[in-house]
Scaffold this motif. Structure first.
Motif, PDB file in Angstrom:
ATOM      1  N   UNK A 178      85.341  24.660 104.964  1.00 62.22           N
ATOM      2  CA  UNK A 178      83.919  24.690 104.628  1.00 62.22           C
ATOM      3  C   UNK A 178      83.499  25.990 103.938  1.00 62.22           C
ATOM      4  N   UNK A 179      84.505  26.810 103.597  1.00 57.16           N
ATOM      5  CA  UNK A 179      84.247  28.016 102.830  1.00 57.16           C
ATOM      6  C   UNK A 179      84.761  27.885 101.398  1.00 57.16           C
ATOM      7  N   UNK A 180      85.760  27.047 101.224  1.00 59.10           N
ATOM      8  CA  UNK A 180      86.434  26.917  99.935  1.00 59.10           C
ATOM      9  C   UNK A 180      86.285  25.476  99.434  1.00 59.10           C
ATOM     10  N   UNK A 181      85.436  25.278  98.432  1.00 59.09           N
ATOM     11  CA  UNK A 181      85.160  23.927  97.945  1.00 59.09           C
ATOM     12  C   UNK A 181      86.414  23.278  97.349  1.00 59.09           C
ATOM     13  N   UNK A 182      87.299  24.070  96.789  1.00 53.07           N
ATOM     14  CA  UNK A 182      88.524  23.522  96.208  1.00 53.07           C
ATOM     15  C   UNK A 182      89.371  22.812  97.268  1.00 53.07           C
ATOM     16  N   UNK A 183      89.388  23.360  98.479  1.00 56.46           N
ATOM     17  CA  UNK A 183      90.148  22.698  99.545  1.00 56.46           C
ATOM     18  C   UNK A 183      89.544  21.340  99.878  1.00 56.46           C
ATOM     19  N   UNK A 184      88.237  21.237  99.811  1.00 55.94           N
ATOM     20  CA  UNK A 184      87.583  19.949 100.045  1.00 55.94           C
ATOM     21  C   UNK A 184      87.881  18.983  98.898  1.00 55.94           C
ATOM     22  N   UNK A 185      87.916  19.469  97.690  1.00 53.72           N
ATOM     23  CA  UNK A 185      88.298  18.629  96.554  1.00 53.72           C
ATOM     24  C   UNK A 185      89.714  18.081  96.741  1.00 53.72           C
ATOM     25  N   UNK A 194      87.398  10.025  93.341  1.00 53.47           N
ATOM     26  CA  UNK A 194      86.638  11.024  92.601  1.00 53.47           C
ATOM     27  C   UNK A 194      85.520  11.557  93.493  1.00 53.47           C
ATOM     28  N   UNK A 195      85.217  12.818  93.363  1.00 50.27           N
ATOM     29  CA  UNK A 195      84.080  13.379  94.077  1.00 50.27           C
ATOM     30  C   UNK A 195      82.797  12.715  93.593  1.00 50.27           C
ATOM     31  N   UNK A 196      81.857  12.493  94.515  1.00 50.67           N
ATOM     32  CA  UNK A 196      80.544  11.981  94.130  1.00 50.67           C
ATOM     33  C   UNK A 196      79.463  12.848  94.770  1.00 50.67           C
ATOM     34  N   UNK A 197      78.211  12.484  94.530  1.00 48.76           N
ATOM     35  CA  UNK A 197      77.107  13.311  95.027  1.00 48.76           C
ATOM     36  C   UNK A 197      77.082  13.363  96.551  1.00 48.76           C
ATOM     37  N   UNK A 199      79.632  13.234  98.584  1.00 44.63           N
ATOM     38  CA  UNK A 199      80.691  14.143  99.033  1.00 44.63           C
ATOM     39  C   UNK A 199      80.272  15.596  98.845  1.00 44.63           C
ATOM     40  N   UNK A 200      79.714  15.909  97.706  1.00 46.50           N
ATOM     41  CA  UNK A 200      79.285  17.286  97.441  1.00 46.50           C
ATOM     42  C   UNK A 200      78.170  17.709  98.394  1.00 46.50           C
ATOM     43  N   UNK A 201      77.231  16.807  98.636  1.00 48.48           N
ATOM     44  CA  UNK A 201      76.132  17.108  99.543  1.00 48.48           C
ATOM     45  C   UNK A 201      76.644  17.321 100.961  1.00 48.48           C
ATOM     46  N   UNK A 202      77.599  16.487 101.375  1.00 49.65           N
ATOM     47  CA  UNK A 202      78.178  16.622 102.707  1.00 49.65           C
ATOM     48  C   UNK A 202      78.847  17.961 102.893  1.00 49.65           C
ATOM     49  N   UNK A 203      79.601  18.401 101.872  1.00 53.39           N
ATOM     50  CA  UNK A 203      80.279  19.700 101.986  1.00 53.39           C
ATOM     51  C   UNK A 203      79.269  20.843 102.029  1.00 53.39           C
ATOM     52  N   UNK A 204      78.241  20.780 101.216  1.00 57.34           N
ATOM     53  CA  UNK A 204      77.255  21.849 101.184  1.00 57.34           C
ATOM     54  C   UNK A 204      76.548  21.987 102.532  1.00 57.34           C
ATOM     55  N   UNK A 205      76.199  20.853 103.139  1.00 59.70           N
ATOM     56  CA  UNK A 205      75.576  20.885 104.466  1.00 59.70           C
ATOM     57  C   UNK A 205      76.518  21.510 105.489  1.00 59.70           C
ATOM     58  N   UNK A 206      77.805  21.115 105.419  1.00 60.41           N
ATOM     59  CA  UNK A 206      78.792  21.657 106.361  1.00 60.41           C
ATOM     60  C   UNK A 206      79.010  23.147 106.133  1.00 60.41           C
ATOM     61  N   UNK A 207      78.991  23.561 104.895  1.00 60.54           N
ATOM     62  CA  UNK A 207      79.140  24.980 104.564  1.00 60.54           C
ATOM     63  C   UNK A 207      78.028  25.799 105.212  1.00 60.54           C
ATOM     64  N   UNK A 208      76.810  25.312 105.125  1.00 61.24           N
ATOM     65  CA  UNK A 208      75.672  26.029 105.712  1.00 61.24           C
ATOM     66  C   UNK A 208      75.762  26.049 107.238  1.00 61.24           C
ATOM     67  N   UNK A 209      76.199  24.925 107.843  1.00 66.15           N
ATOM     68  CA  UNK A 209      76.354  24.891 109.297  1.00 66.15           C
ATOM     69  C   UNK A 209      77.429  25.861 109.756  1.00 66.15           C
ATOM     70  N   UNK A 210      78.496  25.961 108.989  1.00 60.96           N
ATOM     71  CA  UNK A 210      79.629  26.809 109.396  1.00 60.96           C
ATOM     72  C   UNK A 210      79.232  28.277 109.460  1.00 60.96           C
ATOM     73  N   UNK A 211      78.294  28.687 108.629  1.00 60.09           N
ATOM     74  CA  UNK A 211      77.860  30.081 108.644  1.00 60.09           C
ATOM     75  C   UNK A 211      77.158  30.420 109.951  1.00 60.09           C
ATOM     76  N   UNK A 212      76.389  29.476 110.487  1.00 59.90           N
ATOM     77  CA  UNK A 212      75.704  29.721 111.756  1.00 59.90           C
ATOM     78  C   UNK A 212      76.657  29.601 112.934  1.00 59.90           C
ATOM     79  N   UNK A 213      77.647  28.707 112.839  1.00 55.45           N
ATOM     80  CA  UNK A 213      78.604  28.554 113.924  1.00 55.45           C
ATOM     81  C   UNK A 213      79.494  29.780 114.076  1.00 55.45           C
TER      82      UNK A 213
END
Length: 247
Positions: A178-185, A194-197, A199-213
């Protein structure tokens, strides 16, 4: 019929959060421990992924029944299967402890895609401790602490190593997914999608949650760290990191 996938890994390795991320992609229907009891008892069979069976929640399938507090979340995947089965790319489940069933899966469903969440044993053990010492957590036994974490972590990664040549694994490193988008790709490349909206939205939400965790992590005592260093199978850990391209 959709292809079949699992989100696997030792408990407290981020399988729930990873599932939450992927569920924003409507091409995927991933259960919330839909077949946990069957997995633990080595009864994962190909028929479980058929539409009528997946939407028919039976008492021996899982602890997440209609009266469970997470039923609303779990039922969304069931509804997606019920309503969109023929257009899904993947159907699957989030199953920590599914390592119990790797041998059965290799025999009955060798084409299954397994996304394996790999987390370092120190943070896994600290997470076990946190739940074991929470008096308000009635779903976790107080004795299931860092010492149990070592045994379960060792078993889980040993099973993964043993079946690397028989099942199709993609290793996901908990600490960086959740820090490296390439790993999610790379996860999507593994699934052949193929990535879609979503998938991208899901990763971005998880990225923000991971910072608080990150700020909420528990620490181990020095004695507990020594115990892990003495008993964790780091050789198998390195093998999985190497398989995932991290070494």
């Amino acid at each position: 019929m959709p292809k079949v996938m699992l989100i696997s890994g030792c408990p407290r390795s981020g399988t729930t959060g990873f599932r939450t991320t992927l569920t924003q992609d409507t091409r995927l229907a991933i259960g919330l421990e839909r077949y946990l009891r069957l997995s633990i008892n080595k009864k994962l069979t190909p028929d479980l992924w058929e539409r009528e069976r997946f939407i028919d929640v039976q008492p021996n399938d899982t602890h997440v029944q209609p009266n469970h507090r997470s039923w609303g979340i779990a039922n969304r995947a069931i509804d997606r299967v019920r309503d969109n089965y023929d257009t899904l790319d993947y159907i699957g489940d989030k199953l920590p402890r599914s390592a119990n069933s790797f041998e059965v899966l290799a025999e009955t469903l060798p084409d299954i895609k397994i996304i394996y969440l790999l987390r370092n044993p120190f943070d896994v053990a600290a997470s076990y401790n946190k739940r074991a010492r929470n008096e308000n957590d009635k779903r976790w036994r107080p004795v299931t602490d860092y010492s149990v974490a070592v045994k379960q972590w060792n078993f889980d990664i040993r099973q993964a190593v043993n079946f690397l040549d028989q099942l199709d694994f993609h290793i996901v490193r908990y600490e960086t997914i959740f820090q490296n988008f390439e790993e999610f790709e790379n996860v999507y490349a593994f699934l052949g999608l193929e990535m879609n909206d979503g998938a991208r939205s899901g990763w971005q939400d998880a990225h923000e949650r991971s910072l608080s965790l990150e700020a909420q992590r528990s620490a181990l005592t020095d004695e507990e760290k020594v115990h892990l260093c003495a008993y964790c199978n780091f050789a198998n850990y390195r093998k999985l990191l190497k398989h995932g391209g991290f070494l």
